[in-house]
Design a protein around this motif. Sequence first.
Motif, mmCIF file in Angstrom:
data_model
loop_
_atom_site.group_PDB
_atom_site.id
_atom_site.type_symbol
_atom_site.label_atom_id
_atom_site.label_comp_id
_atom_site.label_asym_id
_atom_site.label_seq_id
_atom_site.Cartn_x
_atom_site.Cartn_y
_atom_site.Cartn_z
ATOM 1 N N SER A 5 14.860 -31.845 37.604
ATOM 2 C CA SER A 5 15.100 -30.908 36.506
ATOM 3 C C SER A 5 15.100 -29.494 37.081
ATOM 4 O O SER A 5 14.524 -29.241 38.143
ATOM 5 N N ILE A 6 15.721 -28.584 36.374
ATOM 6 C CA ILE A 6 15.771 -27.190 36.806
ATOM 7 C C ILE A 6 14.363 -26.618 36.961
ATOM 8 O O ILE A 6 14.114 -25.777 37.824
ATOM 9 N N ILE A 27 21.074 -20.591 36.118
ATOM 10 C CA ILE A 27 19.771 -20.777 36.769
ATOM 11 C C ILE A 27 18.827 -19.632 36.419
ATOM 12 O O ILE A 27 17.654 -19.860 36.085
ATOM 13 N N ALA A 30 17.695 -20.088 32.877
ATOM 14 C CA ALA A 30 16.778 -21.227 32.731
ATOM 15 C C ALA A 30 15.399 -20.937 33.327
ATOM 16 O O ALA A 30 14.388 -21.350 32.766
ATOM 17 N N CYS A 35 12.717 -17.327 38.810
ATOM 18 C CA CYS A 35 13.868 -17.509 39.691
ATOM 19 C C CYS A 35 13.675 -16.651 40.930
ATOM 20 O O CYS A 35 13.530 -15.432 40.840
ATOM 21 N N VAL A 59 21.928 -24.664 45.618
ATOM 22 C CA VAL A 59 22.436 -25.382 44.449
ATOM 23 C C VAL A 59 23.953 -25.332 44.570
ATOM 24 O O VAL A 59 24.552 -24.260 44.499
ATOM 25 N N LEU A 75 21.053 -32.528 39.843
ATOM 26 C CA LEU A 75 20.273 -31.593 39.047
ATOM 27 C C LEU A 75 20.572 -31.855 37.570
ATOM 28 O O LEU A 75 21.702 -31.701 37.122
ATOM 29 N N GLY A 78 22.415 -29.339 34.254
ATOM 30 C CA GLY A 78 23.176 -28.207 34.782
ATOM 31 C C GLY A 78 24.491 -28.014 34.065
ATOM 32 O O GLY A 78 24.906 -28.847 33.262
ATOM 33 N N SER A 124 26.086 -33.729 34.400
ATOM 34 C CA SER A 124 25.202 -32.727 34.977
ATOM 35 C C SER A 124 25.452 -32.570 36.450
ATOM 36 O O SER A 124 25.915 -33.472 37.125
#
Length: 125
Positions: A5-6, A27, A30, A35, A59, A75, A78, A124
């Motif tokens: 998962s992110i 990203i 999220a 980050c 990524v 991932l 996404g 995803s």
Amino acid sequence: ARSLSIERLAAAPLVLPPPPSPLREWIERALGERCSVAIEARGWPLAMHCARLGLGIAVVTAFCDPPRGCVARPLRGGPVQRYVLLSRLGAPDEPAVAALRAAIVETTARWRAVTARSGASPGSR
């Protein structure tokens, strides 16, 4: 490979494209303050090379083959990438175009099989 998962990327050093980038925006949205961009890399080959050197977690799109010494994991959740083939209207279907179409269809089918086994949704990345 198991999907991630992110949230698992929170505070991890990331290799991301420079802005503006839909992937980076997703990203950053999220993960928010969690980050951590270690390297900005323009292009998948450079991002994968940075990951191979241990500079961060890249990524990348599922169509990238991971370099030796790296592992690719789906991932979950996404952004969905949609690819199309463009050709001139009325142009004959050249052998190279047919081969590219077949390669994309085969790769997509392989990716969907991998994500189905890992528990990620097929769309995803």
